[in-house]
Structure formats: structure tokens, C-alpha cells
Design a protein around this motif. Structure first.
Motif, PDB file in Angstrom:
ATOM      1  N   LYS A   4      -1.498  10.718  15.177  1.00 49.29           N
ATOM      2  CA  LYS A   4      -1.515  11.384  13.875  1.00 49.29           C
ATOM      3  C   LYS A   4      -1.406  10.326  12.795  1.00 49.29           C
ATOM      4  CE  LYS A   4       0.600  15.414  15.858  1.00 49.29           C
ATOM      5  NZ  LYS A   4       1.828  15.981  16.291  1.00 49.29           N
ATOM      6  N   ARG A   5      -1.779  10.681  11.577  1.00 46.11           N
ATOM      7  CA  ARG A   5      -1.784   9.711  10.478  1.00 46.11           C
ATOM      8  C   ARG A   5      -0.428   9.044  10.306  1.00 46.11           C
ATOM      9  NH1 ARG A   5      -4.528   9.192   4.982  1.00 46.11           N
ATOM     10  NH2 ARG A   5      -3.012   7.949   3.863  1.00 46.11           N
ATOM     11  N   HIS A   6       0.642   9.821  10.307  1.00 47.80           N
ATOM     12  CA  HIS A   6       1.970   9.213  10.113  1.00 47.80           C
ATOM     13  C   HIS A   6       2.338   8.310  11.292  1.00 47.80           C
ATOM     14  CE1 HIS A   6       3.372  12.672  12.529  1.00 47.80           C
ATOM     15  NE2 HIS A   6       4.405  11.907  12.828  1.00 47.80           N
ATOM     16  N   GLU A   7       1.847   8.625  12.495  1.00 55.86           N
ATOM     17  CA  GLU A   7       2.104   7.768  13.647  1.00 55.86           C
ATOM     18  C   GLU A   7       1.341   6.445  13.522  1.00 55.86           C
ATOM     19  OE1 GLU A   7       2.963  11.194  17.005  1.00 55.86           O
ATOM     20  OE2 GLU A   7       0.893  10.616  16.588  1.00 55.86           O
ATOM     21  N   VAL A   8       0.107   6.505  13.036  1.00 52.85           N
ATOM     22  CA  VAL A   8      -0.656   5.282  12.775  1.00 52.85           C
ATOM     23  C   VAL A   8       0.100   4.428  11.759  1.00 52.85           C
ATOM     24  CG1 VAL A   8      -2.774   4.360  11.731  1.00 52.85           C
ATOM     25  CG2 VAL A   8      -2.913   6.258  13.361  1.00 52.85           C
ATOM     26  N   ASP A   9       0.589   5.065  10.708  1.00 52.02           N
ATOM     27  CA  ASP A   9       1.352   4.343   9.685  1.00 52.02           C
ATOM     28  C   ASP A   9       2.608   3.707  10.270  1.00 52.02           C
ATOM     29  OD1 ASP A   9      -0.554   5.210   7.857  1.00 52.02           O
ATOM     30  OD2 ASP A   9       0.720   6.780   7.003  1.00 52.02           O
ATOM     31  N   ASP A  10       3.309   4.451  11.119  1.00 49.64           N
ATOM     32  CA  ASP A  10       4.551   3.949  11.709  1.00 49.64           C
ATOM     33  C   ASP A  10       4.287   2.777  12.665  1.00 49.64           C
ATOM     34  OD1 ASP A  10       5.930   5.911  10.308  1.00 49.64           O
ATOM     35  OD2 ASP A  10       6.225   7.206  12.057  1.00 49.64           O
ATOM     36  N   PRO A  49       0.829  -1.201   0.000  1.00 45.36           N
ATOM     37  CA  PRO A  49       0.000   0.000   0.000  1.00 45.36           C
ATOM     38  C   PRO A  49       0.861   1.248   0.000  1.00 45.36           C
ATOM     39  CG  PRO A  49      -0.584  -1.468   1.820  1.00 45.36           C
ATOM     40  CD  PRO A  49       0.629  -2.033   1.158  1.00 45.36           C
ATOM     41  N   ALA A  50       0.327   2.339  -0.546  1.00 42.62           N
ATOM     42  CA  ALA A  50       1.094   3.584  -0.653  1.00 42.62           C
ATOM     43  C   ALA A  50       1.605   4.058   0.701  1.00 42.62           C
ATOM     44  CB  ALA A  50       0.232   4.667  -1.299  1.00 42.62           C
ATOM     45  N   TRP A  51       0.807   3.888   1.775  1.00 40.15           N
ATOM     46  CA  TRP A  51       1.238   4.361   3.093  1.00 40.15           C
ATOM     47  C   TRP A  51       2.460   3.606   3.587  1.00 40.15           C
ATOM     48  CZ3 TRP A  51       1.507   0.752   6.840  1.00 40.15           C
ATOM     49  CH2 TRP A  51       0.716  -0.382   6.690  1.00 40.15           C
ATOM     50  N   ALA A  52       2.635   2.362   3.151  1.00 38.75           N
ATOM     51  CA  ALA A  52       3.737   1.543   3.649  1.00 38.75           C
ATOM     52  C   ALA A  52       5.086   2.041   3.164  1.00 38.75           C
ATOM     53  CB  ALA A  52       3.535   0.088   3.245  1.00 38.75           C
ATOM     54  N   ASN A  53       5.095   2.749   2.044  1.00 39.81           N
ATOM     55  CA  ASN A  53       6.358   3.220   1.483  1.00 39.81           C
ATOM     56  C   ASN A  53       7.015   4.290   2.338  1.00 39.81           C
ATOM     57  OD1 ASN A  53       6.081   1.481  -0.680  1.00 39.81           O
ATOM     58  ND2 ASN A  53       4.936   2.982  -1.867  1.00 39.81           N
ATOM     59  N   SER A  54       6.229   5.071   3.059  1.00 42.75           N
ATOM     60  CA  SER A  54       6.807   6.143   3.852  1.00 42.75           C
ATOM     61  C   SER A  54       6.782   5.848   5.357  1.00 42.75           C
ATOM     62  CB  SER A  54       6.062   7.451   3.580  1.00 42.75           C
ATOM     63  OG  SER A  54       4.712   7.314   3.950  1.00 42.75           O
ATOM     64  N   ALA A  55       6.175   4.738   5.729  1.00 43.18           N
ATOM     65  CA  ALA A  55       6.077   4.408   7.147  1.00 43.18           C
ATOM     66  C   ALA A  55       7.424   3.913   7.673  1.00 43.18           C
ATOM     67  CB  ALA A  55       5.007   3.344   7.362  1.00 43.18           C
ATOM     68  N   THR A  74       1.691   0.821  12.673  1.00 44.39           N
ATOM     69  CA  THR A  74       1.237  -0.299  11.843  1.00 44.39           C
ATOM     70  C   THR A  74       2.426  -0.998  11.203  1.00 44.39           C
ATOM     71  OG1 THR A  74      -0.888   0.763  11.401  1.00 44.39           O
ATOM     72  CG2 THR A  74      -0.200  -0.965   9.873  1.00 44.39           C
ATOM     73  N   ALA A  75       3.361  -0.228  10.670  1.00 45.19           N
ATOM     74  CA  ALA A  75       4.561  -0.810  10.056  1.00 45.19           C
ATOM     75  C   ALA A  75       5.357  -1.596  11.088  1.00 45.19           C
ATOM     76  CB  ALA A  75       5.423   0.283   9.421  1.00 45.19           C
ATOM     77  N   TYR A  76       5.451  -1.066  12.302  1.00 42.81           N
ATOM     78  CA  TYR A  76       6.171  -1.779  13.368  1.00 42.81           C
ATOM     79  C   TYR A  76       5.493  -3.107  13.689  1.00 42.81           C
ATOM     80  CZ  TYR A  76       7.930  -3.145  17.880  1.00 42.81           C
ATOM     81  OH  TYR A  76       8.463  -3.883  18.906  1.00 42.81           O
ATOM     82  N   ILE A  77       4.183  -3.077  13.870  1.00 39.22           N
ATOM     83  CA  ILE A  77       3.463  -4.309  14.197  1.00 39.22           C
ATOM     84  C   ILE A  77       3.617  -5.308  13.058  1.00 39.22           C
ATOM     85  CG2 ILE A  77       1.183  -5.313  14.614  1.00 39.22           C
ATOM     86  CD1 ILE A  77       0.478  -2.678  16.113  1.00 39.22           C
ATOM     87  N   GLU A  78       3.497  -4.869  11.834  1.00 44.31           N
ATOM     88  CA  GLU A  78       3.669  -5.756  10.684  1.00 44.31           C
ATOM     89  C   GLU A  78       5.090  -6.337  10.661  1.00 44.31           C
ATOM     90  OE1 GLU A  78       1.315  -6.218   7.514  1.00 44.31           O
ATOM     91  OE2 GLU A  78       0.423  -6.441   9.501  1.00 44.31           O
TER      92      GLU A  78
END
Length: 90
Positions: free
Chosen positions: A72-78, A4-10, A80-84
Motif C-alpha cells: 500500500k502507499r503508506h507501506e511504500v513510504d514506510d 518530500p511531503a510523503w517523508a513527513n508521515s512515513a 522507503t523511510a526505513y531504507i533511507e
């Protein structure tokens, strides 16, 4: 399948730092077992949930201790990336 696009910057590293600071009071957030046991461990969340479900849970506070807790959105992304990333380490 493309990520997903969000994963590229997380940043999983930034997400790990956030998890240690904000989530460890209730969740085991690291493979070393650091954290609390009031909520599910991040390892079990990684195993049992899809990224979209993790993001949704982080976007909408889901427990009384989290009331008013807003990432914040970027924190949710980060986070999520950590959990993944925990699932990838297995």
C-alpha cells in the motif's frame, strides 16, 4: 532543501518491521546482517539509490518472487523511510 511531503508521515520504524516480515527472505534488511542474499542489501540500496528510485522499485514488483506482491502507499513510504534511515546511520 525541504523533505518530500510523503517523508513527513512515513515511519522508518514501521518500514523496518515490514522489511523484516516481507523482504528479509531475499534481502539483508538490517545493519546486523539479518536477511537473505537473493537481492541487494537494503544498506547498499540506501547508499546507491535516491528515495524516488526506491519508491518506484517498491511500487512496481521487480523480481519473480515479488510477482503479485503489492505494498500500500503508506507501506511504500514506510519502507522507503526505513531504507533511507540506513544511509543516515552510516
Amino acid at each position: 532543501m525541504a523533505a518530500p511531503a510523503w517523508a513527513n508521515s512515513a515511519s522508518a520504524d514501521a518500514g523496518g518491521e515490514l522489511a523484516a516480515r516481507w523482504c528479509a527472505a531475499c534481502h539483508v534488511v538490517s545493519p546486523s546482517g539479518a536477511g537473505g542474499n537473493a537481492g541487494p542489501s537494503f544498506g547498499s540500496i540506501a547508499k546507491d539509490r535516491r528515495a524516488a528510485d526506491i519508491r518506484a522499485a517498491l511500487t512496481k514488483p521487480h523480481a519473480k518472487p515479488m510477482k503479485g506482491f503489492k505494498l500500500k502507499r503508506h507501506e511504500v513510504d514506510d519502507v522507503t523511510a526505513y531504507i533511507e534511515s540506513l544511509e543516515a546511520r552510516r
